[in-house]
Write a protein that holds these residues in place. Structure first.
Motif, PDB file in Angstrom:
ATOM      1  N   TRP B  53       0.851  -1.197   0.000  1.00 14.80           N
ATOM      2  CA  TRP B  53       0.000   0.000   0.000  1.00 14.80           C
ATOM      3  C   TRP B  53       0.882   1.240   0.000  1.00 14.80           C
ATOM      4  N   ALA B 292      -4.123  -3.735   1.808  1.00 14.83           N
ATOM      5  CA  ALA B 292      -4.934  -3.129   2.859  1.00 14.83           C
ATOM      6  C   ALA B 292      -4.329  -1.799   3.301  1.00 14.83           C
ATOM      7  N   GLN B 295      -5.065   1.051   9.497  1.00 16.00           N
ATOM      8  CA  GLN B 295      -6.236   0.939  10.374  1.00 16.00           C
ATOM      9  C   GLN B 295      -6.449   2.270  11.084  1.00 16.00           C
TER      10      GLN B 295
END
Lengths: 318, 540
Positions: B53, B292, B295
């Motif tokens: 990412w 991903a 978070q």
């Protein structure tokens, strides 16, 4: 004949018409709002605080529970609603103010000298907005920074430091008031005439000599008044100290540096705490808010007036 | 020869002193920078993202941006600055658009807004017609506009008549619009009540650079943008109203800036193109490759949900809405009074004792601690005037009193910087004092006044203590829908999380996320003010 007089001459004939009177009246009312604000602050603080002290309560015809003024101003235990010794709060406020002064005064004056004497215009135009950001960050955020990031560092050096302590609060309040010291001092330094600097250089002085020997003394009244204003800001600072300094009131020795490692309750934080603890409307604890408030207001007002006086009275006229 | 060429004999002491001063200047800024970096890392948690990412975004977004910036910095610094301004405008308008959407979704329904716009537009139209045909005096036109506004906003005889006991004769325009049985869908109302006014503004901006035709084209494009965004909304998976608002609030100012830049400095468009393009390419690439993201605690859920006892589920939405409403109340209450007082002090006040008293009073008010203003709000608005605690109205009024001195002082500076010659020229043409203020001083001082007001609003949006003092609740679960509803605010919510819910989970998640949102809003406001001020100073 000054331009103001010419303006008065020119506009005299239409001054009395509705077109002119209406806006004038509106603008005057706007300006009067500020006076009304001050008057209401003074009246409100004075009447509510008068109902708190036993000396003044009869004067305002109040018969409820009161506190002796001597107990308030001279005792050192703060435990509402039983004990109201404001010295416990004042000691914490003094410690934080002195601590923030230790941080802000050298840095602020250094910044002011750099901006006014050394920085190129391009550097100045970048640094000044960056400094303004320091004053623009919400104070509650500074309080959070103090607890989460600064306290662990202090605890690394002094392991006995509490989770809430005056040192971290002083540091963030100091950072917060740097721009105030810097901008007012810099204004004073920029107002020193160029001739004085030229004269210094003409005598063979170096840039260092001129900055410290000519500019700083000439601007001293402005610099001192910036200190006082910034410190009055530090005294009135609320959220950073509420979050970072702790919530247990205790009387600390203001001359002992070890006091900084402990938590205490400054005046402003005490007001927030009083309000958040369920105070019944009109009770003694509620009125003690105003007693602290008027003390705080009187101190900051006195400091503002003194700062103004110094800036005016001791200004070097050129 | 300037002084910079003197003083070259300073050796070690001078050099050390100079760098010590530079260090002193940078300490505060660097310390704050580090603290902000820490809190951003805590809130966004970039290390939780896949390495892929980071790599994808580095290649598609960071690297091209750096290359283009570096090239422009060396070859065309002007273009870099102008391009940066467009990127900044995009960021600020996006943030602003978020606030506007929030208002229309949860506080003011499109139909109410439509009625409100109509209620303002009708009297303005009547007034324009009357003043063009009859040219009444100032007293008459002020009276007429007040009467028309009252009728259209409150009806005949309205609340005043209600107090006296008169039966209602005619409803207000807002009530009239609300009572129409068949209504077009929301987005059509928004096209008329949002796109049209915004288009008129954009049109007059374009027309000031080109001609009437250009203005009409801009108006047409704005309306078309609104319609297109509404029609395209279902295929993007959002409602028509928010889509139209986002497109209008972000698209129109950015579009105008891009258009100006296209006309004057095309190279400046390179930076925004690379930034926006890189972000889109990166987003599509990570989606396609299945990497991903981090978070982050600052996410859609955080921005759109209310407080919760569980740190992971806690959100800032009611506090954001509360801050927006408070800002609205503060602008309405403080801006006219602040600027009015500044005009009085600079343009009208005679040099007498009263004026000096007001002068000293204003500067002392600026030094009164915010917590004392909170006491004032508590004592006067809540205890004396009997308002309920912690409402939008009380909070807004208290914060207005707090920033009034700041607005007055900065507005006075802006008004003072208007050259005296311009006023004299105006008087020389036979203008009265009010005409001079209205036509010469205010337009000239406006950018400075605006800058000061934005900075003062930044102060108000970050204040917590006065809100606590007036009894604003720590936790509000829904947006306040009226002025007398309880209100929370972003800093208050952060404070509540940091203290009342001061568990480690809140300290690690909700508080950093709240701080990041609050500081982003403030930095955006501060940069906007600084950019405005720089532009204004360059013009002078």
């Amino acid at each position: 004949m000054s331009t103001d007089d010419i303006t008065d001459e020119l506009t005299r004939n239409v001054e009395g018409t509705t077109q002119e009177r209406l806006p004038r009246l509106f603008f005057f009312i706007c300006a009067a709002v500020s006076v009304v604000t001050t008057v209401s602050i003074v009246v409100l603080l004075a009447t509510e605080a008068a109902r708190f002290f036993s000396v003044t309560a009869p004067l305002v015809g109040f018969a409820g529970e009161t506190v002796d003024a001597a107990d308030f101003f001279l005792k050192t235990a703060w435990q509402p609603p039983e004990q109201f010794g404001v010295l416990a709060l004042v000691s914490a406020t003094i410690l934080i103010t002195v601590g923030s002064a230790v941080v802000a005064i050298p840095l602020g004056v250094g910044t002011a000298i750099y901006l006014s004497e050394y920085a190129t215009p391009a550097a100045r135009s970048r640094l000044k907005p960056a400094l303004e950001i320091l004053a623009g960050i919400p104070t509650v955020v500074y309080g959070f920074f103090a607890v989460i990031y600064i306290t662990p560092v202090i605890q690394g050096v002094f392991p006995q430091t509490g989770a809430f302590n005056l040192a971290s609060a002083s540091i963030v309040v100091g950072i917060m008031i740097i721009p105030m010291v810097a901008s007012i001092s810099e204004d004073a330094m920029s107002a020193v005439p160029e001739d004085l600097r030229q004269a210094g250089y003409g005598m063979g002085a170096t840039k260092f000599d001129v900055a410290t020997g000519v500019v700083v003394p000439a601007a001293l009244s402005g610099i001192v008044s910036s200190f006082i204003l910034a410190l009055s800001r530090a005294i009135g600072e609320t959220m950073a100290v509420t979050v970072a300094a702790g919530s247990q009131a205790q009387y600390l020795n203001v001359l002992n540096p070890a006091s900084y490692l402990e938590g205490a309750l400054p005046m402003t934080a005490a007001m927030i705490k009083l309000l958040l603890s369920d105070i019944t409307g009109g009770g003694l604890a509620y009125r003690s808010l105003y007693a602290i408030g008027i003390t705080l207001f009187a101190i900051t007002l006195a400091m503002n007036v003194i700062s103004d006086f110094i800036a005016q009275r001791y200004r070097e006229e050129y | 020869m300037s002084t910079h060429d003197f003083g070259q004999v300073s050796r070690t002491v001078g050099t050390v002193f100079r760098y010590a001063l530079l260090a002193a200047t940078l300490v505060g800024v660097v310390a704050l920078g580090i603290l902000l970096l820490f809190v951003a890392v805590d809130a966004i948690q970039p290390l939780t993202a896949d390495p892929g990412w980071h790599l994808t975004f580095f290649l598609s977004f960071v690297l091209p941006t750096l290359v283009v910036s570096g090239y422009l910095y060396r070859r065309a610094p002007d273009s870099l600055r102008a391009g940066g301004a467009i990127v900044g405008l995009l960021a600020v308008t996006t943030m602003f658009a978020g606030g506007v959407v929030l208002i229309f979704v949860d506080i003011v329904s499109p139909i109410t807004w439509f009625g409100f716009v109509l209620a303002l537009a009708l009297p303005a139209g009547v007034l324009a017609l009357v003043s063009r045909t009859l040219s009444p005096g100032m007293g008459t036109s002020v009276g007429l506009s007040a009467a028309l506004l009252y009728i259209s906003l409150a009806g005949v005889p309205g609340p005043v008549g209600g107090i006296v006991g008169l039966a209602p004769i005619a409803p207000s325009v807002i009530a009239l619009v609300g009572s129409i049985p068949v209504l077009p869908v929301d987005w059509m109302l928004l096209v008329v009540s949002v796109s049209l006014p915004v288009g008129l503004l954009a049109g007059s901006y374009v027309a000031s650079y080109t001609d009437r035709r250009g203005g009409i084209v801009a108006l047409g494009l704005t309306v078309a943008l609104g319609v297109a965004a509404s029609l395209a909304a279902p295929s993007l998976g959002i409602s028509a109203g928010p889509s139209l608002l986002l497109a209008t609030v972000v698209g129109v100012p950015t579009g105008l800036a891009v258009w100006r830049s296209w006309e004057t400095n095309r190279l400046a468009l390179a930076l925004p193109a690379v930034v926006v393009g890189g972000a889109f390419v990166g987003a599509f690439a990570v989606e396609a490759l299945g990497f991903a993201g981090p978070q982050s605690w600052v996410d859609w859920q955080f921005l759109t949900s209310a407080h919760s006892r569980i740190a992971e589920d806690a959100g800032l939405y009611p506090a954001i809405g509360g801050s927006i409403l408070l800002m609205g109340a503060v602008i309405v209450l403080s801006f006219p009074f602040g600027v009015g007082a500044a005009i009085y002090m600079e343009e009208y006040a005679p040099d007498n004792r009263l004026t000096r008293l007001i002068d000293v009073n204003i500067s002392n008010l600026a030094g009164v601690p915010s917590v004392v203003y909170g006491l004032l709000g508590l004592g006067v608005f809540v205890r004396f005037a009997g308002q309920p605690t912690g409402t939008v109205l009380v909070g807004g009024a208290t914060l207005s009193l707090l920033i009034l001195p700041i607005i007055i002082i900065s507005s006075r500076e802006a008004i003072r910087s208007v050259p005296e010659e311009m006023r004299q020229a105006s008087y020389g043409m036979g203008a009265t004092r009010w005409q001079t203020v209205k036509n010469v001083v205010l337009p000239r001082a406006f950018p400075g006044v605006l800058t000061g007001t934005i900075l003062a609003l930044g102060r108000a949006i970050g204040e917590t203590a006065p809100l606590i003092m007036i009894g604003a609740p720590d936790v509000v679960f829904s947006l306040p829908a009226e002025l007398s509803a309880k209100v929370s605010a972003m800093p208050l919510q952060v404070y509540a999380w940091a203290t009342l819910y001061g568990s480690p989970a809140f300290y690690q998640k909700a508080v950093p996320a709240g701080v990041v949102v609050l500081v982003s809003v403030l930095l955006a406001m501060n940069s906007l003010a600084i950019v405005l001020r720089n532009r204004y100073q360059n013009e002078q």
